[in-house]
Enzyme design. Structure first.
Site, PDB file in Angstrom:
ATOM      1  N   GLU A 280      60.227  46.974  17.956  1.00  0.00           N
ATOM      2  CA  GLU A 280      58.996  47.732  18.163  1.00  0.00           C
ATOM      3  C   GLU A 280      58.725  47.815  19.670  1.00  0.00           C
ATOM      4  O   GLU A 280      58.965  46.856  20.409  1.00  0.00           O
ATOM      5  CB  GLU A 280      57.855  47.004  17.462  1.00  0.00           C
ATOM      6  CG  GLU A 280      56.481  47.617  17.659  1.00  0.00           C
ATOM      7  CD  GLU A 280      55.361  46.713  17.153  1.00  0.00           C
ATOM      8  OE1 GLU A 280      54.333  47.244  16.715  1.00  0.00           O
ATOM      9  OE2 GLU A 280      55.531  45.468  17.197  1.00  0.00           O
ATOM     10  N   LYS A 340      54.049  53.183  11.372  1.00  0.00           N
ATOM     11  CA  LYS A 340      53.417  51.956  10.885  1.00  0.00           C
ATOM     12  C   LYS A 340      52.181  52.276  10.046  1.00  0.00           C
ATOM     13  O   LYS A 340      51.270  52.986  10.493  1.00  0.00           O
ATOM     14  CB  LYS A 340      53.050  51.087  12.087  1.00  0.00           C
ATOM     15  CG  LYS A 340      52.731  49.646  11.772  1.00  0.00           C
ATOM     16  CD  LYS A 340      52.603  48.859  13.072  1.00  0.00           C
ATOM     17  CE  LYS A 340      52.344  47.382  12.836  1.00  0.00           C
ATOM     18  NZ  LYS A 340      52.254  46.635  14.109  1.00  0.00           N
ATOM     19  N   CYS A 390      56.557  44.739  12.563  1.00  0.00           N
ATOM     20  CA  CYS A 390      55.748  43.628  13.065  1.00  0.00           C
ATOM     21  C   CYS A 390      54.739  43.132  12.039  1.00  0.00           C
ATOM     22  O   CYS A 390      55.077  42.516  11.041  1.00  0.00           O
ATOM     23  CB  CYS A 390      55.087  44.040  14.377  1.00  0.00           C
ATOM     24  SG  CYS A 390      54.392  42.664  15.332  1.00  0.00           S
TER      25      CYS A 390
END
Length: 557
Positions: A280, A340, A390
């Site tokens: 990321e 995301k 993440c």
């Protein structure tokens, strides 16, 4: 013992339980501390003499756990954020105490201990579900299940997810407490089911992947289906929030590491990778808008001869996105993307920004991202890769949607540089390991600054990097066999959140019924003027209550 001394002693026990629960999480990893921790918590709850006392004890336990678990929150924004979040999360532990106080009379009655153990464990699941979903999408980071990675209870995650792991952990702890009271059957059965069942699940091969963790694509002599994956950890030029100002250097680091891998491949020192995973934010200079960044990534992909999953920024009609994009090596550039979906509040977006701006100067450092809406699957070299970026790895829906959509390999690109040398990256790696077990898929963790890791489908870490050191991890990873008996999707992926909902509903229902019975009993006592009769808990190691009453009657005679 005076009342004050008793309260202080019980408070110290509750704080010790908070320490024990914290010790289960990585990097300490003392998973076994969870069972006695639960037993001690219920032991001290049963010895409290009021609802307020129970709530106080569970709140203390929660506060200690979260204060120890979450210092990374304040690493670069100050201790106030860390302490504030720990206090907020501990309020859910106070809610746990309210429910346990309602269930205490059932425990003290001494009857039907097995069902009481079940509904009490279900109440723990209900509170975890509440904390993991509300507000702002919830905060599932501190689930008790994450502390069980590597332990005998962890394999339950493949049956019904992290909620079932928490349930079995609490069942085992309450079973141990019951065993201490010398109720051998009522205590032994929960312990055997929770621990023994987990060990059995861990020993049995999961359909679609054999005992060595590799799928079989054909007959007995067929080679396992594997894919060679490289994870690139380029590292960052400095720690802290200001590292984003040097985003070009971060991109250069990842390009350089990838080209070094290409050089080793040409020299015969490393195998040709099929897939390359960058972290990321590995290119916060967006290649969608910056031709130089696009040319750098294009050159790296062509040099290594494999598609690269690149962490970058994008924008659509809704707003800016935290995006992972597949960059092809044949000059065609970007392909599949995952934006995301589970965003970190107060980090990637800021609720109540205008109000909080008056409280903290760090408010405007938070992002303004908007969530994506894809299923988390991207195609890379003919392999469907499920991506949880993440923070997303903590949420059940991220990888569950990807696996049910066909993901054969899982990736966790992450950026932990802001959190320095704290435990955050190890806690996140533990979640990735649990996801590997849950979905029977290999997991590749690629971090900007560490810890990156290669995780086998059984949750073992085959390779890992160090924090704030550049690294390249590479391995042949198993792919599930589409033709395997029973399919290649674990039960957890099939049942989805259904079991968690059922357990949460059971726990909440039991608390409501028990609480209503308690209110009715108090009202009846008030009408008659007689004090309520409540059974006291049997002392540890004492004879059953009936035997004591019989002996007392003989003495009176």
């Amino acid at each position: 013992m005076t009342a004050l001394r008793r309260v202080l002693a019980h408070t110290l026990v509750a704080a010790g339980v908070g320490l024990a629960v914290f010790a289960t999480y990585q990097p300490t990893g003392m998973w076994w501390a969870g069972v006695p921790g639960v037993a001690l918590l219920m032991w001290v709850v049963l010895r409290s003499r009021s609802v307020r006392g129970v709530v106080w004890l569970t709140w203390v336990q929660g506060l200690v756990t979260y204060l120890l678990l979450l210092p990374w929150i304040g690493e670069f924004v100050g201790a106030s954020a860390w302490i504030a979040l720990a206090v907020v999360e501990s309020l859910y532990s106070a809610v746990l105490g309210l429910g346990l106080a309602a269930l205490v009379p059932w425990w003290r009655s001494g009857r039907r201990r097995g069902p009481v153990v079940v509904v009490t464990a279900a109440w723990f699941v209900a509170v975890e579900w509440f904390r993991s979903t509300w507000p702002f999408g919830g905060f599932p980071w501190g689930r008790m299940a994450w502390g069980q990675v590597g332990g005998p209870i962890a394999p339950w995650v493949s049956v019904a997810g992290a909620a079932l792991v928490t349930f079995m952990l609490v069942v085992a702890g309450l079973g141990v407490l019951t065993l201490v009271e010398r109720r051998w059957v009522a205590g032994g059965v929960p312990v055997v089911v929770a621990l023994g069942g987990g060990l059995l699940l861990g020993a049995v091969a999961v359909p679609g992947v054999n005992s060595t963790g590799t799928g079989d694509s054909g007959g007995d002599d067929a080679a396992p289906r594997t894919v060679n994956v490289a994870a690139i950890q380029g590292n960052v030029p400095q720690l802290g929030l200001d590292f984003a100002q040097q985003r070009r250097a971060v991109l250069d680091n990842h390009v350089r590491r990838t080209r070094e891998l290409a050089d080793r491949v040409r020299a015969g020192e490393a195998p040709q990778p099929d897939i390359v995973i960058w972290p990321e934010n590995s290119s916060d200079v967006s290649p969608f808008s910056d031709p130089t960044a696009a040319a750098l990534i294009d050159g790296a992909a062509a040099d290594v001869g494999a598609p690269i999953l690149v962490g970058t920024l994008s924008r659509d009609d809704v707003g800016p996105k935290n995006t992972m994009v597949v960059w092809n090596p044949d000059g065609t550039g970007p392909a599949d993307t995952h934006s995301k979906r589970y965003l970190q509040p107060f980090g990637e977006y800021m609720p109540f920004r205008d109000l909080l701006r008056k409280v903290s100067p760090y408010v405007d450092r938070a992002g303004n991202f908007t969530p994506g809406d894809d299923d988390g699957v991207v195609g890379m070299a003919g392999v469907d890769v499920g991506v949880a970026t993440c923070y997303e790895v903590a949420f059940d829906g991220a990888f569950r949607d990807a696996v049910t959509a066909g993901a054969q390999l899982l990736a966790v690109p992450t950026n932990n540089a802001t959190f320095g040398f704290t435990d955050m990256t190890y806690q996140q790696l533990a979640m990735s390991r649990m996801r590997a077990v849950e979905y029977d898929r290999a997991v590749v963790v690629a971090a900007t600054s560490g810890v990156s890791a290669i995780v086998e489908p059984d949750g073992t870490v085959a390779q890992r990097s160090e924090i704030f050191r550049g690294a390249v991890l590479q391995a042949d990873l198993p792919l599930p066999d589409p033709g395997a008996p029973g399919g290649t999707v674990t039960l957890s992926a099939r049942v989805g959140p259904g079991v968690e909902y059922a357990l949460a509903a059971l726990g909440l229902g039991a608390v409501v019924v028990a609480g209503a019975a308690g209110v009715s009993s108090r009202r009846a006592s008030a009408r008659t003027g007689r004090p309520r009769r409540t059974a006291r808990p049997a002392r540890t190691g004492s004879r059953p209550a009936r035997a004591r009453r019989t002996a007392g009657a003989r003495n009176n005679d």
